[in-house]
Enzyme design. Structure first.
Site, PDB file in Angstrom:
ATOM      1  N   HIS A 137      43.805  43.456  44.772  1.00 22.92           N
ATOM      2  CA  HIS A 137      43.690  43.239  43.329  1.00 22.92           C
ATOM      3  C   HIS A 137      42.281  42.889  42.872  1.00 22.92           C
ATOM      4  O   HIS A 137      42.097  42.211  41.854  1.00 22.92           O
ATOM      5  CB  HIS A 137      44.697  42.201  42.833  1.00 22.92           C
ATOM      6  N   SER A 359      45.052  32.412  38.537  1.00 21.97           N
ATOM      7  CA  SER A 359      43.652  32.758  38.301  1.00 21.97           C
ATOM      8  C   SER A 359      42.751  32.022  39.277  1.00 21.97           C
ATOM      9  O   SER A 359      42.984  30.849  39.578  1.00 21.97           O
ATOM     10  CB  SER A 359      43.256  32.384  36.868  1.00 21.97           C
ATOM     11  N   GLU A 548      52.977  42.778  40.306  1.00 23.37           N
ATOM     12  CA  GLU A 548      52.447  41.427  40.350  1.00 23.37           C
ATOM     13  C   GLU A 548      53.542  40.455  39.902  1.00 23.37           C
ATOM     14  O   GLU A 548      53.823  40.337  38.714  1.00 23.37           O
ATOM     15  CB  GLU A 548      51.225  41.299  39.442  1.00 23.37           C
ATOM     16  N   TYR A 591      53.635  43.888  35.925  1.00 24.24           N
ATOM     17  CA  TYR A 591      54.041  42.510  36.198  1.00 24.24           C
ATOM     18  C   TYR A 591      55.551  42.333  36.310  1.00 24.24           C
ATOM     19  O   TYR A 591      56.333  43.156  35.824  1.00 24.24           O
ATOM     20  CB  TYR A 591      53.502  41.585  35.101  1.00 24.24           C
TER      21      TYR A 591
END
EC number: 3.5.1.23
Length: 786
Positions: A137, A359, A548, A591
């Site tokens: 990713h 993140s 994801e 997602y």
């Protein structure tokens, strides 16, 4: 069969760790022989093979994959990208292949073509059932290699060069692993890594029930699971680990190809192992703060006085650009000098997991105009999403943030590697199925008892998708958390495709911005048929998911599969099973959130394509695979996904011609280092060469840039290349359609650099009037590093 070894205890490793860097290779392996007890009869359960190959795509003109920012065009190399593979096989039975890509995600088309090549080469040995191809990713790799329109719009369609280098690299890495299969053992270890990820959508996470949240200490998964591969003869030969954090340390404005934090971690760990000729010493702070490889491990350092070094450097002026063979840039690479000739190459991969809401920008999200934290629910600043950015630990230096997050993963992996003691034992097995997620029926329990049947929906993206995230904000007036949309953008949407009322109802409460699942012109905009897969190696189970998953979505999936595995199968796992989610695997479908997170319609919910019951569908179908796995029963293969290669459209113009000013050759130095210069560790050395478009030759398994150190009076030894974190290759044209170009090579001298005389070289390839490719090289004047 090879000879076996007993893996040394952590204490035994520690006993030799501190002295490894000062011992000769012969002495090191003599010590390791005594610790490992070579010559003991083999007790291996598996055959193990590892492979690694360059997949660095075009470093010019091609849009980066990940941020969907049309202005983010590749123009150089931070460090090169690789495909890393392992194969684990029972000596007379099943085998599985796992491929980790330094790419944004897997691609259905790439998977299809890799499997076709494997079938042509190996027959039915490797198929979609037992081969998993997973992306890390990174948002800093060239795009254009996926087959569905929505993922290649910003790259001006399909980019054949991006596609081919990834397919070739995966195939070559699997070939290496296949040919490297030897008796070996696998150890598993797990541990917490607390400072490499934060939840970027905490308001959505909080919409999960308090009871469920109370089961977990953190709002992201902090656990890293690592496999250590140990060859019976050679000892440790590799490691793969899974940990959830986004590949977004490099920002949406970065133009250099990079593996981001996971690619950096892989470089650090492979170099750490090779530096120590066995990697047993725990990495020290000074080793991790720079590329953990010392030039002094390549050549003996000759200590000359500073005056003599200056005189020696002055005798080496920049050389004019000259023709070069295609293979010169490959032959001059660095890492072959670090490795014992007969020792297997150490391969370390940092794989992606359920990173959907995680993140690496761990300092939090702040407004660029005020410096204040962004709005908690909407991630806006004064109503604007464009001003809200997450900050990495090296803020405002994204390269430093990448290094720090990569280093943190590397250090945890090295710790787990050194202390791994639980050996994998038992079956190698797998299950795989294709499912049509546009209309999957899902049976759910009802609160009052009984059950109800719901359905997934054709793919669609919500308004909040266009808002982006705090890692890479979108544009215009889109906001995360938008469950209404607005009339203007609905009008724009309807010019492409108006969703049916059935689709609107199915996707509620998502306001549909792009009805991608029902957009078929000129061909499919989004996938509908997706692969799911379970791989088993003893007590380790890998769940291959084509998207994801958010933190809580991943937890629910793992728990559901664990319940099936530990409650059935005649005690095959005896309650001991390690389950990892391999995200972005085999294809890509954006997602997967929980039902509760979906209601909030932040970026992740808006990007959950198949509606609010997407996660429930995955859980239902993975439980079926797990049941089949422990019962030894087959599963229905399901509908085959489409192969859209022949329908691909590319609007990217080819390289027409490269040129230089009159009297200038390709590879000539345009801006040299200062004459009679002395640099210190930490300084930046910069050289500019007349160059040509990097798309002419990707330099696969080669290098565009090279730092050499002088050995003796006239022998130059490679010291750093495109794979090194300290060296950057930047390519530029004076204006967009110019045939002239420059290569700027920047070398930040590591603190570990040996004193001596250095020079910088550039390798490239130019395209002539008739399309012929000509390779060239040039070198700077020499400088002294004191």
């Amino acid at each position: 069969m090879g000879v076996a070894m007993e893996e040394p205890s952590p204490a035994a490793w520690d006993g030799i760790g501190e002295s490894l860097t000062t011992l000769s290779s012969y002495t090191i392996f003599d010590k390791l022989d005594k610790i490992r007890g070579r010559g003991v009869a083999s007790a291996s359960d598996y055959l193990v093979g590892l492979g690694s190959y360059d997949i660095t795509g075009p470093a010019a003109d091609v849009n980066m994959m990940g941020y969907a920012n049309s202005e983010q065009i590749a123009s150089g190399v931070h460090f090169r990208l690789r495909a890393r593979s392992f194969i684990v096989a029972e000596p007379q039975g099943n085998r599985v292949v796992f491929v980790n890509l330094d790419a944004c995600m897997a691609s259905q088309l790439v998977t299809i073509k890799v499997l076709e090549r494997l079938k042509a080469r190996y027959g039915d040995l490797y198929t979609e059932k037992n081969v998993a191809i997973s992306g890390i990713h990174t948002h800093a790799g060239p795009g254009g290699y996926l087959q569905y329109i929505v993922y290649i719009v910003t790259s001006l369609g399909f980019v054949r060069q991006s596609f081919d280098v990834i397919v070739d690299g995966i195939e070559q890495s699997i070939i290496q692993a296949h040919e490297d299969l030897r008796p070996g053992s696998i150890f598993v270890n797990k541990g917490e890594l607390l400072d490499a990820g934060v939840n970027r959508s905490p308001s959505a996470y909080l919409n999960n029930t308090a009871l469920e949240r109370s089961k977990y200490k953190y709002d992201t998964d902090k656990e890293m699971t690592l496999l250590k591969f140990v060859d019976d003869e050679w000892g440790p030969v590799g490691s793969f680990n899974w940990f959830a954090t986004h590949g977004t340390s490099m920002s949406r404005t970065n133009a250099l190809i990079s593996g981001d934090n996971k690619g950096a971690a892989a470089r650090f760990m492979e170099d750490w192992f090779d530096q120590n000729n066995g990697g047993s010493a725990f990495p020290h702070e000074s080793e991790a703060n720079e590329n953990p490889r010392r030039v002094s491990t390549i050549i003996p350092v000759v200590h000359e006085n500073h005056h003599e070094l200056l005189e020696l450097a002055a005798s080496f002026q920049s050389s004019a650009g000259k023709p070069a063979t295609r293979y010169l840039s490959i032959a001059r690479r660095v890492r072959s000098a670090l490795r014992l000739a007969d020792r297997p190459k150490f391969v370390s991969a940092f794989c992606q997991s359920n990173c959907g809401d995680v993140s690496p920008n761990v300092l939090g999200a702040f407004c660029t105009d005020t410096g204040l934290p962004c709005d908690f629910n909407l991630s806006t600043c004064g109503g604007k999403n464009e001003l809200c950015y997450g900050r990495g630990p090296g803020y405002p230096d994204e390269f430093e943030s990448t290094r720090i997050i990569g280093e943190r993963q590397f250090k945890k992996a090295a710790e787990l590697f050194n202390k791994a003691s639980e050996q994998l034992k038992g079956k190698v097995d797998y299950r795989h199925a294709y499912l049509d997620f546009s209309k999957l029926e899902v049976t759910l329990p009802k609160k009052g008892g009984g059950s109800e049947v719901v359905k997934t929906c054709p793919a669609a993206m919500g308004f909040a998708f266009a808002a982006g995230t705090t890692d890479g904000p979108g544009a215009f007036d889109f906001k995360q958390g938008d469950n209404k949309g607005n009339a203007f953008w609905r009008l724009v949407r309807d010019l492409l495709k108006t969703p049916t009322q059935e689709q609107v109802d199915c996707q509620q409460p998502k306001p549909i911005l792009l009805d991608t699942g029902e957009m078929k012109k000129p061909y499919d905009w989004a996938p509908s048929i997706l692969p799911i897969q379970v791989l088993r190696i003893g007590q380790l189970v890998i769940l291959s998911v084509p998207g994801e998953f958010t933190t809580m979505a991943g937890r629910r999936l793992r728990d559901a599969v664990r319940t099936v595995l530990t409650s059935g199968g005649n005690g095959q796992f005896n309650g001991n099973v390690h389950i990892v989610i391999a995200g972005l695997t085999n294809t890509y479908s954006q997602y997967v959130t929980t039902f509760e997170e979906y209601q909030m319609q932040r970026y992740e919910g808006a990007s959950t394509l198949y509606g609010p019951h997407t996660l429930s569908a995955y859980i239902q179908e993975f439980k079926k695979l797990a049941t089949a796995l422990i019962s030894g029963k087959p599963v229905q293969p399901g509908p085959q996904p489409p192969d859209l290669l022949d329908k691909q459209i590319s609007l990217l113009t080819p390289v027409a011609l490269d040129s230089t000013p009159p009297g200038v050759s390709f590879g000539d130095v345009s801006t040299d280092v200062p004459q009679n210069a002395t640099f210190k560790r930490g300084d930046m050395v910069t050289v500019v060469f007349w160059s040509a478009c990097p798309r002419n030759d990707l330099m696969t398994e080669g290098t565009f840039s090279l730092v050499e150190i002088l050995h003796g009076k006239d022998s130059w030894i490679p010291a750093y290349d495109d794979d090194d974190f300290c060296l950057r290759f930047k390519w530029s044209r004076p204006f967009k359609l110019s045939a002239r170009s420059h290569a700027t090579i920047e070398w930040r001298i590591p603190v570990s650099a040996a004193p001596g005389v250095y020079r910088i070289k550039h390798f490239g390839a130019s395209k002539g009037l008739l399309g012929a490719i000509h390779h060239f090289t040039g070198s700077s004047s020499a400088v002294v590093v004191a």
